[in-house]
Design a protein around this motif. Structure first.
Motif, PDB file in Angstrom:
ATOM      1  N   LEU A   1       0.839  -1.213   0.000  1.00 32.70           N
ATOM      2  CA  LEU A   1       0.000   0.000   0.000  1.00 32.70           C
ATOM      3  C   LEU A   1       0.869   1.257   0.000  1.00 32.70           C
ATOM      4  O   LEU A   1       0.561   2.242  -0.677  1.00 32.70           O
ATOM      5  CB  LEU A   1      -0.932   0.001   1.215  1.00 32.70           C
ATOM      6  CG  LEU A   1      -2.102  -0.979   1.125  1.00 32.70           C
ATOM      7  CD1 LEU A   1      -2.682  -1.251   2.506  1.00 32.70           C
ATOM      8  CD2 LEU A   1      -3.186  -0.437   0.199  1.00 32.70           C
TER       9      LEU A   1
ATOM     10  N   VAL B   1       1.440   4.546  -3.278  1.00 34.33           N
ATOM     11  CA  VAL B   1       1.302   6.013  -3.188  1.00 34.33           C
ATOM     12  C   VAL B   1       2.230   6.753  -4.177  1.00 34.33           C
ATOM     13  O   VAL B   1       1.732   7.474  -5.050  1.00 34.33           O
ATOM     14  CB  VAL B   1       1.481   6.513  -1.734  1.00 34.33           C
ATOM     15  CG1 VAL B   1       1.453   8.027  -1.681  1.00 34.33           C
ATOM     16  CG2 VAL B   1       0.385   5.935  -0.842  1.00 34.33           C
TER      17      VAL B   1
ATOM     18  N   ALA C   1     -12.459  12.828  -8.113  1.00 38.99           N
ATOM     19  CA  ALA C   1     -11.518  12.000  -7.328  1.00 38.99           C
ATOM     20  C   ALA C   1     -11.715  12.264  -5.829  1.00 38.99           C
ATOM     21  O   ALA C   1     -11.689  11.328  -5.026  1.00 38.99           O
ATOM     22  CB  ALA C   1     -10.082  12.291  -7.735  1.00 38.99           C
TER      23      ALA C   1
ATOM     24  N   VAL D   1     -12.610   9.674  -2.836  1.00 44.31           N
ATOM     25  CA  VAL D   1     -11.765   9.552  -1.637  1.00 44.31           C
ATOM     26  C   VAL D   1     -12.622   9.510  -0.370  1.00 44.31           C
ATOM     27  O   VAL D   1     -12.342   8.746   0.552  1.00 44.31           O
ATOM     28  CB  VAL D   1     -10.732  10.703  -1.567  1.00 44.31           C
ATOM     29  CG1 VAL D   1     -10.063  10.771  -0.206  1.00 44.31           C
ATOM     30  CG2 VAL D   1      -9.677  10.526  -2.652  1.00 44.31           C
TER      31      VAL D   1
ATOM     32  N   ALA E   1      -7.638   9.128  -6.863  1.00 40.85           N
ATOM     33  CA  ALA E   1      -8.312   8.756  -5.607  1.00 40.85           C
ATOM     34  C   ALA E   1      -7.501   7.710  -4.845  1.00 40.85           C
ATOM     35  O   ALA E   1      -7.445   7.729  -3.610  1.00 40.85           O
ATOM     36  CB  ALA E   1      -9.714   8.231  -5.909  1.00 40.85           C
ATOM     37  N   ILE E   2      -6.849   6.811  -5.591  1.00 37.68           N
ATOM     38  CA  ILE E   2      -6.078   5.717  -4.973  1.00 37.68           C
ATOM     39  C   ILE E   2      -4.925   6.257  -4.119  1.00 37.68           C
ATOM     40  O   ILE E   2      -4.578   5.655  -3.102  1.00 37.68           O
ATOM     41  CB  ILE E   2      -5.594   4.723  -6.059  1.00 37.68           C
ATOM     42  CG1 ILE E   2      -6.764   3.821  -6.472  1.00 37.68           C
ATOM     43  CG2 ILE E   2      -4.415   3.877  -5.571  1.00 37.68           C
ATOM     44  CD1 ILE E   2      -6.536   3.027  -7.727  1.00 37.68           C
ATOM     45  N   ILE E   3      -4.376   7.422  -4.509  1.00 35.12           N
ATOM     46  CA  ILE E   3      -3.258   8.009  -3.731  1.00 35.12           C
ATOM     47  C   ILE E   3      -3.684   8.149  -2.260  1.00 35.12           C
ATOM     48  O   ILE E   3      -2.998   7.677  -1.358  1.00 35.12           O
ATOM     49  CB  ILE E   3      -2.845   9.393  -4.293  1.00 35.12           C
ATOM     50  CG1 ILE E   3      -2.296   9.243  -5.711  1.00 35.12           C
ATOM     51  CG2 ILE E   3      -1.806  10.056  -3.393  1.00 35.12           C
ATOM     52  CD1 ILE E   3      -2.124  10.571  -6.456  1.00 35.12           C
ATOM     53  N   ALA E   4      -4.835   8.795  -2.043  1.00 29.17           N
ATOM     54  CA  ALA E   4      -5.303   9.027  -0.671  1.00 29.17           C
ATOM     55  C   ALA E   4      -5.782   7.733  -0.023  1.00 29.17           C
ATOM     56  O   ALA E   4      -5.507   7.484   1.164  1.00 29.17           O
ATOM     57  CB  ALA E   4      -6.422  10.061  -0.677  1.00 29.17           C
ATOM     58  N   ILE E   5      -6.490   6.898  -0.789  1.00 27.05           N
ATOM     59  CA  ILE E   5      -7.064   5.663  -0.223  1.00 27.05           C
ATOM     60  C   ILE E   5      -5.948   4.712   0.225  1.00 27.05           C
ATOM     61  O   ILE E   5      -5.959   4.213   1.356  1.00 27.05           O
ATOM     62  CB  ILE E   5      -8.020   4.990  -1.243  1.00 27.05           C
ATOM     63  CG1 ILE E   5      -9.242   5.900  -1.501  1.00 27.05           C
ATOM     64  CG2 ILE E   5      -8.454   3.618  -0.764  1.00 27.05           C
ATOM     65  CD1 ILE E   5     -10.078   5.507  -2.701  1.00 27.05           C
ATOM     66  N   ALA E   6      -4.962   4.478  -0.660  1.00 24.42           N
ATOM     67  CA  ALA E   6      -3.838   3.594  -0.313  1.00 24.42           C
ATOM     68  C   ALA E   6      -3.002   4.228   0.802  1.00 24.42           C
ATOM     69  O   ALA E   6      -2.519   3.520   1.697  1.00 24.42           O
ATOM     70  CB  ALA E   6      -2.971   3.328  -1.544  1.00 24.42           C
ATOM     71  N   GLY E   7      -2.868   5.560   0.750  1.00 26.67           N
ATOM     72  CA  GLY E   7      -2.080   6.264   1.775  1.00 26.67           C
ATOM     73  C   GLY E   7      -2.672   6.082   3.159  1.00 26.67           C
ATOM     74  O   GLY E   7      -1.949   5.771   4.120  1.00 26.67           O
ATOM     75  N   VAL E   8      -3.991   6.257   3.268  1.00 30.34           N
ATOM     76  CA  VAL E   8      -4.661   6.093   4.573  1.00 30.34           C
ATOM     77  C   VAL E   8      -4.542   4.649   5.064  1.00 30.34           C
ATOM     78  O   VAL E   8      -4.231   4.399   6.234  1.00 30.34           O
ATOM     79  CB  VAL E   8      -6.147   6.526   4.469  1.00 30.34           C
ATOM     80  CG1 VAL E   8      -6.941   6.074   5.686  1.00 30.34           C
ATOM     81  CG2 VAL E   8      -6.239   8.038   4.326  1.00 30.34           C
TER      82      VAL E   8
END
Lengths: 131, 90
Positions: free
Chosen positions: A51, A55, A76, A80, B23-30
């Protein structure tokens, strides 16, 4: 990490990046088995680390797509909102699941995705013209 | 996410892929933060993999785009089935 292991891990990253970009699949499907089977990480650490890797690679992808005007940041942001709730719940659920069971569940998911890829590949191949 | 964006939000395939990636940046980050709080993140391995992935993504995508997509898909699928079975049976 030994020098050999660092080189192998970078090469694995290159393959993960290439396959993810080509197929549009999440890198986790490749990274997690690599970390568990080749590096001996636990299922939990492999999933958490995968994960983390997603990022910076997603940031690079978004920068490239944004240059061509493909990113709708407002949409987006809405994704989120729901996604973050799911991510926290999913991560807590995974961490609360015993490692061997989590690995088995992940393995089944990988098999299912693999079967789907074989099926799609066979369907995409042009049929042989008997002449 | 991509089919949902194409279907519900009337986005093109490329735009849907790019928007879901954002969106995946924030989702995977969290999710990564939750794992990190549990001590379940190996930052050194992650950084090493990320270096490779950042180099591999543009190079590999260009190279693979020139190959027979169907055959690559089958090979990738077979590899995934084998890896998945090893994970299950180990």
């Amino acid at each position: 990490m030994s020098a050999e292991l660092i080189v192998i891990t970078i090469l694995a990253g290159v393959i993960v990046g290439a396959m993810s970009a080509f197929f549009g699949v999440g890198g986790g499907l490749l990274m997690v088995p690599f970390m568990v089977l080749a590096l001996g990480e636990t299922q939990h650490v492999a999933e958490g680390t995968s994960l983390l890797v997603i990022v910076p690679t997603a940031v690079a992808g978004v920068i490239a797509h944004n240059k061509r005007g493909f990113v709708d940041f407002r949409l987006a942001a809405w994704l989120v909102v729901g996604g973050v709730v799911g991510a926290v719940l999913g991560a807590r659920l995974a961490l609360g699941t015993a490692g061997p069971l989590l690995r088995t569940m992940f393995g089944v998911l990988v098999v299912v995705v693999g079967v789907r890829f074989v099926y799609q590949g066979l369907k995409a191949r042009p049929s042989i013209d008997p002449g | 996410m991509v089919p949902l964006l194409v279907w519900l939000c009337d986005q093109g395939q490329h735009q849907a892929h790019a928007t879901s990636l954002a969106a995946i940046i924030a989702i995977a980050g969290v999710a990564a933060i939750v794992f990190a709080q549990d001590g379940s993140v190996d930052v050194r391995v992650g950084a090493t993999l990320a270096v490779g992935a950042l180099v591999g993504a543009p190079l590999g995508a260009r190279l693979l785009a020139k190959t027979d997509a169907g055959r690559v898909r089958i090979a990738f699928g077979v590899l995934q089935v084998i890896v998945g079975l090893v994970l299950v049976l180990q």
